[in-house]
Write an enzyme that holds these catalytic residues in place. Structure first.
Site, PDB file in Angstrom:
ATOM      1  N   ALA A 123       0.789  -1.229   0.000  1.00  0.00           N
ATOM      2  CA  ALA A 123       0.000   0.000   0.000  1.00  0.00           C
ATOM      3  C   ALA A 123       0.821   1.279   0.000  1.00  0.00           C
ATOM      4  CB  ALA A 123      -0.926   0.006   1.205  1.00  0.00           C
ATOM      5  N   ASN A 189       1.294  -3.996   7.859  1.00  0.00           N
ATOM      6  CA  ASN A 189       2.303  -4.636   7.014  1.00  0.00           C
ATOM      7  C   ASN A 189       3.161  -3.606   6.300  1.00  0.00           C
ATOM      8  OD1 ASN A 189       1.856  -7.435   7.443  1.00  0.00           O
ATOM      9  ND2 ASN A 189      -0.015  -7.299   6.234  1.00  0.00           N
ATOM     10  N   HIS A 219      -0.347   6.978   4.178  1.00  0.00           N
ATOM     11  CA  HIS A 219       0.956   6.523   4.664  1.00  0.00           C
ATOM     12  C   HIS A 219       2.009   7.585   4.337  1.00  0.00           C
ATOM     13  CE1 HIS A 219      -1.032   2.593   4.854  1.00  0.00           C
ATOM     14  NE2 HIS A 219      -1.404   2.798   3.607  1.00  0.00           N
TER      15      HIS A 219
END
Length: 266
Positions: A123, A189, A219
């Site tokens: 991601a 993750n 993120h």
């Protein structure tokens, strides 16, 4: 040339990935490895051209690549056995690699078979730049993750704040990447991917937020080195059937498969 792939697991990521692969002439999902209890329900969701199996021993010899899409437990249960049989293994559940014993087991299997482990970025973007510098050229790496409160349900965040009534951002975790990966195995993750590309699990700083204002998983990686500095942010919507999982994870997994199948890929 068509590359034959086996998937481990058939959750939201694998199901979305299968749809993408079905329209790609260069790729074929030949087998899906699931636990025995999920065999019948998985077979009911797919066409008969894809075989559902329940053991690593049942993987066909002509499989070109195995991709793990099933979480930390599946990687621990099947990863070393897949590598020992000589299959290259793509990993989405990078957080499991915070377990040194598992890493040693995987390394031992690759040493014997010469198979390779590929950690799929999932991601987050910018991992190529971070890994190009490597730990020797970095002095600090900080990852900050923001997700909607619903995405943190069923995690340690439940005891930090009331996720149902949150009206402003709440920091639900601050610590190392190793601690984050172990405390939030279904959500973090990407933290492990950042750690593996940069300073490692114990020297990567992590902050996680439940934020009612965000509509996409966000993120941010800030990294500083002697001759470089990075500050990049990735934002992605979630998969329709799993609010914890970024849609970009499935797209990244598909790219990993295309890199195996296409003679010219970027």
């Amino acid at each position: 040339m068509t590359v034959s792939v086996a998937l481990i697991g058939f959750g939201a990521i694998a199901q979305d990935l299968l749809i993408k692969v079905q329209s790609d002439p260069h790729l074929r999902v030949k087998q899906i490895l699931v636990r025995a209890t999920a065999c019948d329900s998985t077979q009911a969701k797919i066409d008969l051209q894809t075989e559902v199996i329940t053991s690593v021993d049942a993987l066909d010899d002509d499989i070109d690549f195995v991709l793990e899409c099933a979480g930390h437990g599946a990687l621990k249960d099947y990863g070393a056995a897949v590598l020992a049989r000589g299959f290259d293994l793509g990993i989405l559940s990078a957080g499991a690699l915070s377990d040194d014993a598992l890493v040693a087991e995987l390394n031992s299997a690759t040493a014997q078979s010469k198979a390779k482990v590929i950690v799929v970025p999932g991601a987050i973007g910018g991992i190529d730049a971070l890994s190009a510098v490597e730990s020797g050229g970095l002095t600090s790496v900080c990852y900050t993750g923001r997700k909607a409160p619903i995405s943190w349900k069923g995690t340690p965040a439940d005891v930090v704040c009331d996720l149902d009534t949150l009206t402003e951002p709440c920091e639900i975790f601050s610590g190392t990447a190793r601690e984050a990966a172990q405390a939030f195995p279904k959500n973090a993750n990407v933290v492990a991917t950042v750690a593996l590309a940069g300073l490692g699990f114990d020297d990567t700083t992590v902050r996680l937020f439940a934020d009612p204002a965000v509509t996409r998983n966000t993120h941010r990686v800030q990294a500083v080195g002697d001759n470089v500095s990075f500050d990049f942010e990735t934002s992605s919507g979630t998969l329709p059937h799993n609010p914890r999982t970024s849609a970009l994870t499935s797209q990244s997994a598909y790219r990993a498969l295309k890199l195996r199948a296409y003679p010219f890929s970027t």
